[in-house]
Write an enzyme that holds these catalytic residues in place. Structure first.
Site, PDB file in Angstrom:
ATOM      1  N   ARG A  36     -13.583  -9.377  -3.971  1.00  0.00           N
ATOM      2  CA  ARG A  36     -13.520 -10.173  -2.733  1.00  0.00           C
ATOM      3  C   ARG A  36     -14.859 -10.847  -2.435  1.00  0.00           C
ATOM      4  O   ARG A  36     -14.888 -11.910  -1.805  1.00  0.00           O
ATOM      5  CB  ARG A  36     -13.101  -9.290  -1.564  1.00  0.00           C
ATOM      6  CG  ARG A  36     -11.622  -8.979  -1.635  1.00  0.00           C
ATOM      7  CD  ARG A  36     -11.147  -8.271  -0.409  1.00  0.00           C
ATOM      8  NE  ARG A  36      -9.697  -8.338  -0.339  1.00  0.00           N
ATOM      9  CZ  ARG A  36      -8.944  -7.454   0.282  1.00  0.00           C
ATOM     10  NH1 ARG A  36      -9.498  -6.416   0.891  1.00  0.00           N
ATOM     11  NH2 ARG A  36      -7.640  -7.586   0.317  1.00  0.00           N
ATOM     12  N   LYS A 197      10.467  -0.979   1.401  1.00  0.00           N
ATOM     13  CA  LYS A 197      11.436  -1.041   2.505  1.00  0.00           C
ATOM     14  C   LYS A 197      12.102  -2.393   2.696  1.00  0.00           C
ATOM     15  O   LYS A 197      11.439  -3.425   2.705  1.00  0.00           O
ATOM     16  CB  LYS A 197      10.714  -0.699   3.810  1.00  0.00           C
ATOM     17  CG  LYS A 197      10.324   0.745   3.920  1.00  0.00           C
ATOM     18  CD  LYS A 197       9.691   0.940   5.267  1.00  0.00           C
ATOM     19  CE  LYS A 197       9.392   2.389   5.545  1.00  0.00           C
ATOM     20  NZ  LYS A 197       8.595   2.524   6.748  1.00  0.00           N
ATOM     21  N   GLY A 350      -1.802  -7.616  -2.550  1.00  0.00           N
ATOM     22  CA  GLY A 350      -1.332  -6.239  -2.402  1.00  0.00           C
ATOM     23  C   GLY A 350      -0.966  -5.614  -3.736  1.00  0.00           C
ATOM     24  O   GLY A 350      -1.597  -5.885  -4.754  1.00  0.00           O
ATOM     25  N   GLY A 373      -0.505  -9.452   3.333  1.00  0.00           N
ATOM     26  CA  GLY A 373       0.300  -9.903   4.477  1.00  0.00           C
ATOM     27  C   GLY A 373       0.288 -11.414   4.627  1.00  0.00           C
ATOM     28  O   GLY A 373       1.328 -12.034   4.900  1.00  0.00           O
TER      29      GLY A 373
HETATM   30  P1  AMP Z   1       5.469  -2.365  -0.272  1.00  0.00           P
HETATM   31  O1  AMP Z   1       4.207  -1.979   0.442  1.00  0.00           O
HETATM   32  O2  AMP Z   1       6.643  -2.483   0.602  1.00  0.00           O
HETATM   33  O3  AMP Z   1       5.280  -3.560  -1.185  1.00  0.00           O
HETATM   34  O4  AMP Z   1       5.848  -1.123  -1.196  1.00  0.00           O
HETATM   35  C1  AMP Z   1       5.034  -0.673  -2.234  1.00  0.00           C
HETATM   36  C2  AMP Z   1       5.390   0.723  -2.528  1.00  0.00           C
HETATM   37  O5  AMP Z   1       6.762   0.813  -2.859  1.00  0.00           O
HETATM   38  C3  AMP Z   1       4.640   1.318  -3.703  1.00  0.00           C
HETATM   39  O6  AMP Z   1       3.764   2.296  -3.246  1.00  0.00           O
HETATM   40  C4  AMP Z   1       5.728   1.897  -4.570  1.00  0.00           C
HETATM   41  O7  AMP Z   1       5.429   3.200  -5.052  1.00  0.00           O
HETATM   42  C5  AMP Z   1       6.915   1.969  -3.635  1.00  0.00           C
HETATM   43  N1  AMP Z   1       8.174   1.967  -4.386  1.00  0.00           N
HETATM   44  C6  AMP Z   1       8.612   1.072  -5.267  1.00  0.00           C
HETATM   45  N2  AMP Z   1       9.766   1.465  -5.824  1.00  0.00           N
HETATM   46  C7  AMP Z   1      10.073   2.662  -5.285  1.00  0.00           C
HETATM   47  C8  AMP Z   1      11.148   3.586  -5.469  1.00  0.00           C
HETATM   48  N3  AMP Z   1      12.123   3.345  -6.341  1.00  0.00           N
HETATM   49  N4  AMP Z   1      11.133   4.711  -4.728  1.00  0.00           N
HETATM   50  C9  AMP Z   1      10.136   4.957  -3.853  1.00  0.00           C
HETATM   51  N5  AMP Z   1       9.092   4.136  -3.642  1.00  0.00           N
HETATM   52  C10 AMP Z   1       9.059   2.994  -4.356  1.00  0.00           C
END
Ligand code: AMP
Length: 393
Positions: A36, A197, A350, A373
């Protein structure tokens, strides 16, 4: 771009208050990744070469509005000094007497770095008096902190209203790479979303359905969509309260004629923390007592084929629990497919950016965003408040 950049303003002999994102990882006082800081050097060098008296401000970590030297920006000022080959002054507080005196002592080409903005709760509150104190340090304001451009904080928003202003080269680059590509994509245009999520990504799924030709979904969010299609998901992370929304989005994809690709098989495990049985399913269902951890072999093939035919690809969110070597393959293969294609490829900040870098494909990607974000907001086609507040050319 219609916003003023540092090329559109006169900075000679002016005190320039530059907001950067030096929120770098620090372990035991040592910076473990200074990307960064490096990304910011073109803007800093340009301002210094053009005779600015430079005052740099940033946040680091989450000190929650209190002074906590664990989150001091001092190590970043030392590292910046090494890159620039010059002494950098440092003020122990971002506002107040010391900051003001040091700012007033600057000559053209000098640099002063201010201590962590988030040692003051007023920063994130965008509090008026705090904005005024920051603004009183300088003649001109420049924002180049793309990573916080989706936030309406004092240093990213409030202060811009009080001084003549412009964006730096990093924000300019992110906007032109991401917004211009999404506004005028070469088709087929493929969007890839993953991560934990559905609830975090509803608005982005919805807005991408208005833009892309193919939408690929992986990661845990896929399980909520598959549940909506009545597949058993075992113990996988399904957001039951989002199943109705997922169904609506599936219908919307059909209406919009967007091909929605969901996993056709999975890598599953018997336990999240201590997996002792790991296998690939034969179909989209996940047996009871197992959880989905990554996309399966056949899914990787299907997703790779869609990526191969694309002319534009944007990607945000891992395909599985990529932090664990047993479940990194889906994310790795998608990164590889992006690296191999001649299409324009944009990776949001991210986790997906970290994955592309970790697996060694960074050089083959058209643009890897520095902001998580903020890049998601641009994927949605939204305007970033910290950019919106900057004057037009
Ligand atoms: P996000 O911050 O929403 O982009 O989510 C990223 C996180 O999603 C990472 O830490 C991954 O470990 C988690 N993730 C991805 N696939 C899965 C899965 N099948 N089960 C649980 N966590 C997951």
């Amino acid at each position: 771009m219609d916003k003023k950049t540092i090329k559109d303003i006169d900075v000679y002999n002016k005190k320039v208050l530059l907001r950067v994102d030096f929120n770098v990882p620090i372990k035991d006082g040592v910076i473990t990744d200074d990307n960064r800081i490096k990304e910011e050097l073109p803007t800093i060098k340009y301002l210094l070469d053009n005779g600015a008296k430079l005052i740099i401000m940033s946040h680091l970590g989450r000190p929650e509005g209190e002074v906590n030297l664990k989150y001091s920006l001092k190590p970043t000022s030392v590292r910046l000094g090494e890159y620039l080959g010059k002494e950098i002054m440092f003020a122990d507080d971002c506002i107040g007497k010391e900051a003001k005196e040091k700012a007033n002592s600057l000559n053209a080409g000098d640099v002063l770095m201010l201590e962590n903005l988030r040692f003051h709760a007023e920063e994130e509150e965008n509090e008026k008096g705090f904005c005024e104190k920051l603004a009183s340090l300088a003649d001109v304001y420049v924002n180049d902190a793309f990573g916080t451009a989706h936030r309406k904080h004092a240093s990213t928003y409030g202060v811009a209203k009080l001084l003549p202003n412009a964006v730096g080269f990093l924000i300019e680059k992110e906007l032109s790479m991401i917004s211009d590509t999404i506004a005028n994509p070469k088709r087929p245009f493929v969007g890839i979303l993953g991560g934990a999520k559905v609830s975090d990504k509803i608005t982005i799924v919805e807005s991408l359905l208005n833009k892309v030709d193919v939408l690929i979904i992986g990661g845990a969010m896929a399980y909520t969509f598959l549940s909506a299609m009545n597949f058993n998901m075992g113990n996988s992370k399904v957001e039951t309260e989002m199943i109705g929304e997922a169904q609506r989005l599936i219908n919307l994809a059909q209406e919009k004629n967007v091909q929605l690709l969901l996993p056709v098989d999975h890598v599953i495990a018997n336990n999240f923390e201590n997996p002792t049985i790991i296998k690939n399913t034969l179909n989209p269902s996940i047996p009871n007592d197992f959880l989905g951890m990554d996309i399966g072999k056949l899914t990787i093939k299907v997703y790779k084929k869609a990526i191969k035919h694309a002319k534009t690809v944007i990607w945000n969110g891992p395909m599985g629990v990529f932090e664990n070597k047993n479940f990194e393959n889906g994310t790795k293969q998608i990164a590889k497919a992006l690296a191999k294609t001649k299409a324009t490829t944009i990776v949001g900040g991210g986790d997906s950016a970290a994955a592309v870098i970790k697996f060694g494909y960074a050089k083959k990607i058209t643009h890897i965003s520095t902001g998580g974000g903020a890049s998601l907001k641009l994927f949605e086609g939204k305007v970033l408040p910290a950019v919106d507040v900057i004057a037009n050319k």
